[in-house]
Structures are given as C-alpha cells and as structure tokens.
Design a protein around this motif. Structure first.
Motif, PDB file in Angstrom:
ATOM      1  N   MET A   1      67.927  73.811   7.793  1.00  9.69           N
ATOM      2  CA  MET A   1      68.340  74.831   8.747  1.00  9.69           C
ATOM      3  C   MET A   1      67.292  75.953   8.728  1.00  9.69           C
ATOM      4  O   MET A   1      66.914  76.420   7.666  1.00  9.69           O
ATOM      5  N   PRO A   2      66.871  76.410   9.907  1.00 14.78           N
ATOM      6  CA  PRO A   2      65.858  77.475   9.943  1.00 14.78           C
ATOM      7  C   PRO A   2      66.420  78.801   9.447  1.00 14.78           C
ATOM      8  O   PRO A   2      67.610  79.074   9.567  1.00 14.78           O
ATOM      9  N   ASP A   3      65.535  79.602   8.880  1.00 17.34           N
ATOM     10  CA  ASP A   3      65.901  80.939   8.428  1.00 17.34           C
ATOM     11  C   ASP A   3      66.063  81.833   9.644  1.00 17.34           C
ATOM     12  O   ASP A   3      65.134  82.001  10.421  1.00 17.34           O
ATOM     13  N   ARG A   4      67.228  82.410   9.829  1.00 22.89           N
ATOM     14  CA  ARG A   4      67.504  83.226  11.006  1.00 22.89           C
ATOM     15  C   ARG A   4      67.566  84.720  10.678  1.00 22.89           C
ATOM     16  O   ARG A   4      68.091  85.507  11.449  1.00 22.89           O
ATOM     17  N   THR A   5      67.033  85.109   9.549  1.00 18.51           N
ATOM     18  CA  THR A   5      67.022  86.523   9.196  1.00 18.51           C
ATOM     19  C   THR A   5      65.747  87.166   9.724  1.00 18.51           C
ATOM     20  O   THR A   5      64.746  86.497   9.953  1.00 18.51           O
ATOM     21  N   PHE A   6      65.812  88.448   9.931  1.00 19.37           N
ATOM     22  CA  PHE A   6      64.639  89.209  10.348  1.00 19.37           C
ATOM     23  C   PHE A   6      63.784  89.510   9.125  1.00 19.37           C
ATOM     24  O   PHE A   6      64.312  89.862   8.066  1.00 19.37           O
ATOM     25  N   ALA A   7      62.496  89.386   9.292  1.00 23.19           N
ATOM     26  CA  ALA A   7      61.584  89.778   8.224  1.00 23.19           C
ATOM     27  C   ALA A   7      61.623  91.294   8.095  1.00 23.19           C
ATOM     28  O   ALA A   7      61.782  92.008   9.075  1.00 23.19           O
ATOM     29  N   ARG A   8      61.484  91.765   6.866  1.00 23.67           N
ATOM     30  CA  ARG A   8      61.508  93.202   6.618  1.00 23.67           C
ATOM     31  C   ARG A   8      60.304  93.599   5.786  1.00 23.67           C
ATOM     32  O   ARG A   8      59.846  92.834   4.941  1.00 23.67           O
ATOM     33  N   LEU A   9      59.835  94.790   6.041  1.00 22.79           N
ATOM     34  CA  LEU A   9      58.740  95.361   5.273  1.00 22.79           C
ATOM     35  C   LEU A   9      59.201  96.689   4.685  1.00 22.79           C
ATOM     36  O   LEU A   9      59.945  97.416   5.337  1.00 22.79           O
TER      37      LEU A   9
END
Length: 84
Positions: A1-9
């Motif tokens: 399943m693809p990662d559906r979270t937003f990347a964060r910095l």
C-alpha cells in the motif's frame, strides 16, 4: 500500500533560507505541480507562462503587506526548486 502521508520538514533559519531548503527538498514535486498549473492556465485561461508570471507578480505586494516573511519564504521555495 502506498504511503499517503505528507512529507514534513523541520527547518530553522531565515524565511528565505527555510524556503530555499524546502524548495530543494521537494524540487521534483514542485516542478511537477507547476507544470500541471501552467497547463491548466494555458487551457482554461489562454495564458502562457509569461502571462501567468505577469499576473502572479501583481500578488507580490499583497502578500508582502500581509506577511513579508511569507513572501521571502515563497521566494526561497522558488529559488530552491529552480522555479524562480
């Protein structure tokens, strides 16, 4: 399943430096997104890239008046993503 979270910095520094690092980190995503928007403006608004940029420039003083640091961060994102 693809990662559906937003990347964060988590970035610190001047607004321009934060934006530049943000733009560099997400360069490909930002460039892809810009291409989609330019296609939409061309199709629906009959605007080429120069036309879009000309209209966008009109919002710079509005954003600066609202939050000058935000405008500097936006400039940094553009520079870091090679979209300036």
């Amino acid at each position: 399943m693809p990662d559906r979270t937003f990347a964060r910095l988590a970035l610190k520094g001047t607004p321009h430096d934060i934006g530049r690092r943000h733009g560099a980190a997400f360069r490909a995503r930002i460039q892809d997104n810009l291409a989609v928007y330019l296609d939409l403006f061309a199709y629906y608004g009959k605007l080429d890239r120069d036309g879009v940029r000309q209209r966008a420039r009109g919002f710079i003083p509005i954003i600066e008046d609202f939050d000058a640091d935000l405008m500097e961060e936006i400039r940094g994102i553009a520079a870091g993503s090679d979209c300036a």
